[in-house]
Every structure is written in C-alpha cells, then in structure tokens.
Design a protein around this motif. Structure first.
Motif, PDB file in Angstrom:
ATOM      1  N   GLY A   1     -10.009   4.140  -4.972  1.00 11.86           N
ATOM      2  CA  GLY A   1      -8.958   3.670  -4.088  1.00 11.86           C
ATOM      3  C   GLY A   1      -7.694   4.497  -4.154  1.00 11.86           C
ATOM      4  N   ASN A   2      -7.777   5.697  -4.707  1.00 10.73           N
ATOM      5  CA  ASN A   2      -6.610   6.579  -4.839  1.00 10.73           C
ATOM      6  C   ASN A   2      -6.616   7.590  -3.697  1.00 10.73           C
ATOM      7  OD1 ASN A   2      -4.680   8.490  -5.539  1.00 10.73           O
ATOM      8  ND2 ASN A   2      -5.147   8.414  -7.715  1.00 10.73           N
ATOM      9  N   HIS A   3      -5.638   7.479  -2.813  1.00  9.66           N
ATOM     10  CA  HIS A   3      -5.604   8.352  -1.642  1.00  9.66           C
ATOM     11  C   HIS A   3      -5.399   9.810  -2.008  1.00  9.66           C
ATOM     12  CE1 HIS A   3      -1.305   8.215  -2.377  1.00  9.66           C
ATOM     13  NE2 HIS A   3      -1.179   9.241  -1.575  1.00  9.66           N
ATOM     14  N   GLN A   4      -4.850  10.079  -3.200  1.00  9.05           N
ATOM     15  CA  GLN A   4      -4.579  11.458  -3.592  1.00  9.05           C
ATOM     16  C   GLN A   4      -5.860  12.253  -3.818  1.00  9.05           C
ATOM     17  OE1 GLN A   4      -1.994  11.082  -7.002  1.00  9.05           O
ATOM     18  NE2 GLN A   4      -0.196  10.668  -5.756  1.00  9.05           N
ATOM     19  N   THR A   5      -6.969  11.557  -4.034  1.00  6.84           N
ATOM     20  CA  THR A   5      -8.245  12.250  -4.203  1.00  6.84           C
ATOM     21  C   THR A   5      -9.166  12.033  -3.009  1.00  6.84           C
ATOM     22  OG1 THR A   5      -9.097  10.355  -5.475  1.00  6.84           O
ATOM     23  CG2 THR A   5      -8.130  12.170  -6.723  1.00  6.84           C
ATOM     24  N   GLY A   6      -8.602  11.537  -1.917  1.00 10.06           N
ATOM     25  CA  GLY A   6      -9.374  11.354  -0.689  1.00 10.06           C
ATOM     26  C   GLY A   6      -8.901  10.153   0.090  1.00 10.06           C
ATOM     27  N   ALA A   7      -8.071  10.385   1.102  1.00 11.49           N
ATOM     28  CA  ALA A   7      -7.468   9.284   1.839  1.00 11.49           C
ATOM     29  C   ALA A   7      -8.510   8.453   2.584  1.00 11.49           C
ATOM     30  CB  ALA A   7      -6.424   9.822   2.823  1.00 11.49           C
TER      31      ALA A   7
ATOM     32  N   ALA B   1       0.260   5.634  -5.681  1.00 11.56           N
ATOM     33  CA  ALA B   1       1.442   5.162  -4.943  1.00 11.56           C
ATOM     34  C   ALA B   1       2.673   5.471  -5.789  1.00 11.56           C
ATOM     35  CB  ALA B   1       1.330   3.671  -4.659  1.00 11.56           C
ATOM     36  N   ASP B   2       3.060   6.732  -5.793  1.00 13.21           N
ATOM     37  CA  ASP B   2       4.069   7.210  -6.737  1.00 13.21           C
ATOM     38  C   ASP B   2       5.387   7.605  -6.075  1.00 13.21           C
ATOM     39  OD1 ASP B   2       2.249   7.045  -8.947  1.00 13.21           O
ATOM     40  OD2 ASP B   2       1.319   8.896  -8.242  1.00 13.21           O
TER      41      ASP B   2
ATOM     42  N   ASP C   1      -0.124   1.207  -9.433  1.00 12.66           N
ATOM     43  CA  ASP C   1      -0.991   0.337 -10.233  1.00 12.66           C
ATOM     44  C   ASP C   1      -0.422  -0.063 -11.592  1.00 12.66           C
ATOM     45  OD1 ASP C   1      -1.355   3.018 -10.963  1.00 12.66           O
ATOM     46  OD2 ASP C   1      -3.436   2.728 -11.539  1.00 12.66           O
ATOM     47  N   PRO C   2       0.521   0.690 -12.217  1.00 10.60           N
ATOM     48  CA  PRO C   2       1.051   0.187 -13.492  1.00 10.60           C
ATOM     49  C   PRO C   2       1.726  -1.174 -13.371  1.00 10.60           C
ATOM     50  CG  PRO C   2       1.623   2.496 -13.230  1.00 10.60           C
ATOM     51  CD  PRO C   2       1.059   2.037 -11.916  1.00 10.60           C
ATOM     52  N   MET C   3       2.321  -1.463 -12.222  1.00 10.49           N
ATOM     53  CA  MET C   3       3.085  -2.698 -12.096  1.00 10.49           C
ATOM     54  C   MET C   3       2.188  -3.923 -12.033  1.00 10.49           C
ATOM     55  SD  MET C   3       5.797  -1.218 -12.540  1.00 10.49           S
ATOM     56  CE  MET C   3       6.742  -2.726 -12.702  1.00 10.49           C
ATOM     57  N   ILE C   4       0.973  -3.800 -11.490  1.00  7.79           N
ATOM     58  CA  ILE C   4       0.090  -4.968 -11.505  1.00  7.79           C
ATOM     59  C   ILE C   4      -0.535  -5.137 -12.886  1.00  7.79           C
ATOM     60  CG2 ILE C   4      -0.325  -4.919  -9.027  1.00  7.79           C
ATOM     61  CD1 ILE C   4      -3.124  -3.755  -9.643  1.00  7.79           C
ATOM     62  N   GLY C   5      -0.731  -4.018 -13.610  1.00  4.24           N
ATOM     63  CA  GLY C   5      -1.173  -4.139 -14.996  1.00  4.24           C
ATOM     64  C   GLY C   5      -0.125  -4.830 -15.839  1.00  4.24           C
TER      65      GLY C   5
ATOM     66  N   GLY D   1       2.023  10.195 -14.088  1.00  7.38           N
ATOM     67  CA  GLY D   1       1.108   9.687 -13.087  1.00  7.38           C
ATOM     68  C   GLY D   1       0.543  10.775 -12.188  1.00  7.38           C
ATOM     69  N   PHE D   2       0.749  12.024 -12.560  1.00 10.89           N
ATOM     70  CA  PHE D   2       0.283  13.131 -11.735  1.00 10.89           C
ATOM     71  C   PHE D   2      -0.789  13.911 -12.498  1.00 10.89           C
ATOM     72  CE2 PHE D   2       4.491  11.860 -10.382  1.00 10.89           C
ATOM     73  CZ  PHE D   2       4.234  11.576  -9.059  1.00 10.89           C
ATOM     74  N   ASP D   3      -0.480  15.036 -13.089  1.00  9.21           N
ATOM     75  CA  ASP D   3      -1.494  15.734 -13.875  1.00  9.21           C
ATOM     76  C   ASP D   3      -0.810  16.630 -14.903  1.00  9.21           C
ATOM     77  OD1 ASP D   3      -0.645  18.062 -12.525  1.00  9.21           O
ATOM     78  OD2 ASP D   3      -2.269  17.928 -11.049  1.00  9.21           O
ATOM     79  N   TYR D   4      -1.605  17.429 -15.586  1.00 12.45           N
ATOM     80  CA  TYR D   4      -1.129  18.250 -16.699  1.00 12.45           C
ATOM     81  C   TYR D   4       0.021  19.157 -16.300  1.00 12.45           C
ATOM     82  CZ  TYR D   4      -1.399  21.373 -20.752  1.00 12.45           C
ATOM     83  OH  TYR D   4      -1.111  22.101 -21.874  1.00 12.45           O
ATOM     84  N   MET D   5      -0.058  19.736 -15.115  1.00 11.66           N
ATOM     85  CA  MET D   5       0.973  20.658 -14.648  1.00 11.66           C
ATOM     86  C   MET D   5       2.339  19.979 -14.560  1.00 11.66           C
ATOM     87  SD  MET D   5       0.868  22.924 -11.174  1.00 11.66           S
ATOM     88  CE  MET D   5       2.299  23.840 -10.584  1.00 11.66           C
ATOM     89  N   TYR D   6       2.326  18.659 -14.315  1.00  5.51           N
ATOM     90  CA  TYR D   6       3.573  17.919 -14.148  1.00  5.51           C
ATOM     91  C   TYR D   6       3.918  17.082 -15.379  1.00  5.51           C
ATOM     92  CZ  TYR D   6       3.148  19.500  -9.392  1.00  5.51           C
ATOM     93  OH  TYR D   6       3.045  20.295  -8.276  1.00  5.51           O
TER      94      TYR D   6
END
Length: 331
Positions: free
Chosen positions: A34-40, A75-76, A101-105, A140-145
C-alpha cells in the motif's frame, strides 16, 4: 448507526478494519503493498481491495462510512499527499484523513494522545507528537537520506555477510546455510554468480534469517541487529529532542514486524538505552495489536467520538488477521 473504517497501508501489506460507533468490529480486509512510493497503481489497488473486502464482510457500501482514517507508508511530504489525495478520492472516499503509518502505530500502542512511534518493517520510520500537539517525523526514506535498516535493507546485509564470509573478508556465519536454502542453491559461488549474471534481487524474507542466527550467538547477525537498534534509538532521541519532550512521561511504541516478531532484545536493548538517556520518564512498549486498530480509533476520533475504556478493551486485543510474512515475491 455510524460506521468507520481504518486502513493501514504498508510496504508489503494493507489491512482494513471496519467498526461502528460503539467499537464493534464488523469487517476486515487485507491486500498487498500500500506504499505509493513503490508503485502508485499497486498501492491504489491494494487499498481498494482491502477496503472493499471489509465492506463486503460487513454488508455495507462505501457511502455508508462516516469517516475513514488511512495510515499509509510513504505519506511523508506534501509531494506524497499531492499524489495520495487523488488516489483516495478516485477509489470513492470522501470523508477521510491520511497520515503516515507511524501515527496509527502510535495510536494503537498507547492510550495517550502523544508519544513517539518507531517502525521497523519493510523500511524504518520514526515520528512523534508532543503534549502540545506538535508533530515531527525523522526518516522514513532510505539509506541515502539518513536511514538504516528495515527488511528492505537488512536482507542485503544478510546476503553480503554470507558473501564476505565465503570470500574470506569475514568469519564464517550461521546464516550461510539458511540463505542458500531460502534462495535454492547448493553452494555460495553458484548463488553469487547467478545473482551477478542475472541481476537478481535479494528477497525481503532474507532479513528474518538474522533472528535464528542471533539466537545461536552468530556474531555477524548480532552486530547487524545491534546496529539496527542503535539507529532506531538515534531516531527516537531526535524526535524527542526536536519536540522538547525530554521531561515528559510518554510511550515510545515499537511497531513493524522486525520489532514485534522475532526480536529478543537485540534491537530493543539499544533503543531503550537511547530513550532512557533522552527522556528518563518515557517507557518503551511493543505494539501488541495490529496498527490498523489505531487507524480505526483515529477514524472515530476524527468524527468527534471519544474512545471509552470499554471500547479500548473491546478492540485492543483484536488479532484476527492471519499474519502475512514479508514476501519473497518482488512487488
């Protein structure tokens, strides 16, 4: 009767939970990424599938839902919301709220309206809300960030550790045999050459090999899990300091499959030390129910409903979703 829908869209799964204003669970649904960043398009299809499965089980239509709360991985930033709002409206949602998603956790793991959430599933994320209502997200992004870990990075750590043990750069590791079995090879050199020759990707499931190896004292596995804990501890401390919560009492909620299933303190230990140093009155707690429960509570609260003690007790133990492991299928 008013009806509400909570949706948890993660990098490997999407859950939907439907309930009424009294906290009775009426329907549930599940789907894939359900993550649009890996495929909307994939994310849109997953959200739709999970939501409509919950509606079908409850015998309701989308227009019967008073409010929907979606906690979505990815959703960042404003850029993400500019993509997500058309997706969600295109499915047919009208009265809805989107958050990361952190906020619902966090909402599922504490009965306070503030605190810090750490996610370690397919990826990692950290976010918090202070008693004044101010919000901050770290990573919430990746290693580069600036991030490290999650299943989408620890799988690579496992693979490269086995390679380095095989070629002599590191000591032997107990992860070699299980990785060969997982990937279907007899020898490391066969795996090595096949991956190089065909540009193969390491499946996310490889990350889970860290836990049994660590339980048997494998030094490499222990070092990787310790680093994951240190990095998450740094993220928690950054959120605490940015929100000025050093003197507050609150919960740091640990969510995501790598924190809630398998870890015996290898990751949690460094997190607890970092939190204790940053905010001595804070408590580290492991989420014991699905984050989608927090999404459903947030849907009710978005419509002005206060979650009563009885509703907490009724919904918090909800664990009827069959566990979906991190998949070997490439999304």
């Amino acid at each position: 009767m008013a009806y509400y829908l909570g949706i948890d869209g993660g990098g490997s799964k999407t859950y939907a939970l439907l309930g009424d204003e009294h906290g009775h669970i009426l329907g549930k649904g599940r789907s894939g990424n359900g993550n649009h960043q890996t495929g909307a398009q994939t994310a849109a299809a997953s959200i739709r599938e999970a939501a409509f499965a919950a509606l079908a089980e409850a015998g309701l239509r989308l227009e019967d839902i008073r409010h929907t709360y979606l906690g979505l991985a990815g959703a960042d930033r404003k850029t993400d919301y500019d993509i997500l709002h058309p997706i969600i409206r295109g499915i047919g949602f009208t009265a809805y709220t989107i958050s990361g998603d952190p906020m619902i956790g966090l909402r599922a793991g504490t009965d306070r309206p503030y605190g810090v959430a750490l996610i370690c599933g397919t990826g990692t994320n950290a976010a918090g809300r202070n008693p004044q209502g101010r919000h901050f997200q770290c990573g919430g992004f990746d290693y580069m960030y600036g991030d490290f870990g999650g299943g989408g990075a620890l799988n690579i750590e496992v693979f490269r550790t086995v390679i380095r043990a095989w070629d002599g750069r590191e000591a032997a590791t107990l992860m070699t045999g299980p990785l060969l079995k997982l990937l279907g090879y007899e020898r490391v050199d066969d795996m090595y050459n096949d991956f190089l020759d065909h540009g193969k990707q390491v499946p996310l499931d490889a990350a889970r090999l860290l836990f049994p190896a660590a339980a048997e004292g494998d030094a490499a596995a222990l070092a990787i899990l310790h680093r994951q804990g240190v990095e998450l501890g740094k993220a928690a401390a950054a959120v605490i300091h940015r929100l000025g919560m050093e003197n507050d009492g609150f919960d740091v909620v640990l969510a995501g499959s790598l924190l809630t299933r398998g870890d015996r303190g290898w990751i949690r230990g460094p997190i607890e030390r970092a939190v204790r140093e940053a905010a001595p009155a804070a408590a580290v707690v492991t989420l014991s129910t699905e984050p989608v429960v927090g999404a459903l509570w947030s849907a009710l609260e978005s419509d002005g409903i206060t979650i009563s003690h009885e509703m907490y007790e009724q919904m918090r133990p909800y664990e009827e979703f069959e566990y979906i492991p991190i998949t070997t299928r490439q999304e």
